[in-house]
Design an enzyme around this catalytic site. Structure first.
Site, short mmCIF file in Angstrom:
data_model
loop_
_atom_site.label_atom_id
_atom_site.label_comp_id
_atom_site.label_asym_id
_atom_site.label_seq_id
_atom_site.Cartn_x
_atom_site.Cartn_y
_atom_site.Cartn_z
N LYS A 73 13.05 -1.37 0.59
CA LYS A 73 12.61 -1.36 -0.81
C LYS A 73 12.70 0.05 -1.41
O LYS A 73 13.18 0.21 -2.53
CB LYS A 73 11.17 -1.86 -0.92
CG LYS A 73 10.95 -3.28 -0.45
CD LYS A 73 9.53 -3.77 -0.71
CE LYS A 73 8.46 -2.96 -0.01
NZ LYS A 73 8.51 -3.05 1.46
N ARG A 115 1.03 -6.81 -3.25
CA ARG A 115 0.99 -7.13 -1.81
C ARG A 115 0.08 -8.31 -1.49
O ARG A 115 0.07 -8.76 -0.35
CB ARG A 115 0.52 -5.91 -1.01
CG ARG A 115 1.52 -4.78 -1.02
CD ARG A 115 1.15 -3.72 -0.03
NE ARG A 115 2.11 -2.63 -0.04
CZ ARG A 115 2.22 -1.73 0.91
NH1 ARG A 115 1.41 -1.77 1.95
NH2 ARG A 115 3.11 -0.78 0.83
N ARG A 125 12.43 6.54 12.30
CA ARG A 125 12.26 7.42 11.13
C ARG A 125 11.53 8.70 11.50
O ARG A 125 10.61 8.69 12.31
CB ARG A 125 11.45 6.70 10.03
CG ARG A 125 12.27 5.78 9.21
CD ARG A 125 11.71 5.52 7.81
NE ARG A 125 10.32 5.09 7.75
CZ ARG A 125 9.83 4.41 6.71
NH1 ARG A 125 10.62 4.07 5.71
NH2 ARG A 125 8.56 4.06 6.69
N ARG A 177 5.70 9.50 11.46
CA ARG A 177 4.50 9.10 10.72
C ARG A 177 3.66 8.15 11.57
O ARG A 177 4.19 7.34 12.32
CB ARG A 177 4.88 8.40 9.41
CG ARG A 177 5.25 9.34 8.33
CD ARG A 177 5.30 8.74 6.95
NE ARG A 177 5.49 7.31 6.87
CZ ARG A 177 6.10 6.71 5.86
NH1 ARG A 177 6.60 7.42 4.87
NH2 ARG A 177 6.22 5.41 5.81
N ARG A 194 1.41 -3.97 10.92
CA ARG A 194 1.74 -4.01 9.49
C ARG A 194 2.52 -5.29 9.16
O ARG A 194 2.30 -5.91 8.11
CB ARG A 194 2.55 -2.78 9.11
CG ARG A 194 1.76 -1.48 9.13
CD ARG A 194 2.67 -0.27 9.02
NE ARG A 194 3.30 -0.17 7.72
CZ ARG A 194 4.41 0.54 7.50
NH1 ARG A 194 5.01 1.18 8.49
NH2 ARG A 194 4.92 0.61 6.30
#
Length: 221
Positions: free
Chosen positions: A19, A94, A132, A165, A176
């Protein structure tokens, strides 16, 4: 490319579905404002505001931030003059209550929402997010799989140390994704129930630029 002056794009998809990448590309081509609730929340965390301290704890646990906290930030942002010609909602709504609220906001302001659902297999998402890395100084994002820095674990732009992160660790990613299934996926049913067409798109088929072109084609319709 001509688009309705009163449109807004809702980019829907699981964490890591692309996104943010699409929002940045479309912001350049459309000239629309990119509103990322994730970026807003991370800014509070970085500034260590009272809200930011609460959010940091939630992000560590992989739980969703409460609706009222996010709704206030979004309503304030889309009321600003730079959103008048169009904007992109990335990572919002969400939950169904958020979807109901944003639909009311958009109706009052005369915006027509276009919903695009980026579908990506969860195993691909876990591999993508776990690779990432974020520069601890300038915030530049890297992927050790597809966009590695020249010098390992150091930013190409400022030389800062790259970090993983907290919410990109595999165990947190699965939490998540489970939270997304339970709390966010029902938003698609809500959109369809109220008559908003949802454009499904394979978020792992083709380059980011190709996917962005497909989204623009939905907007042209």
């Amino acid at each position: 490319m001509a688009h309705s002056l009163k449109s807004c794009l809702i980019l829907f998809g699981a964490p890591g579905s692309g996104k943010g990448t699409q929002a940045k590309l479309l912001k350049q081509s459309l000239g629309w404002v990119h509103i990322s609730t994730g970026d807003m929340l991370r800014e509070h965390v970085a500034k260590k505001t009272a809200v930011g301290v609460q959010i940091a704890e939630m992000m560590k646990c992989g739980t969703l931030v409460p609706d009222e906290m996010v709704n206030g930030m979004v309503e304030d942002r889309i009321s600003r003059p730079d959103c008048a010609n169009g904007f992109i909602l990335d990572g919002y709504p969400r939950t169904v209550p958020q979807a109901e609220l944003v639909r009311g906001m958009l109706n009052r302001k005369g915006f027509h929402p276009v919903v695009t659902h980026l579908k990506v297999d969860y195993n691909i998402i876990v591999a993508r997010l776990a690779s990432r890395r974020l520069c601890s100084q300038c915030g530049q994002l890297y992927s050790v799989a597809s966009n590695a820095p020249i010098v390992t674990e150091h930013c190409d732009y400022c030389g800062g140390q790259l970090i993983s992160r907290e919410d990109d660790k595999p165990e947190t990613i699965w939490k998540r994704l489970n939270a997304f299934d339970a709390q966010t996926y029902p938003v698609l049913n809500y959109f369809e129930t109220v008559g908003l067409h949802v454009h499904d798109l394979d978020g792992s088929a083709g380059s980011p630029a190709t996917i962005a072109q497909r989204i623009e084609a939905f907007l042209d319709e």
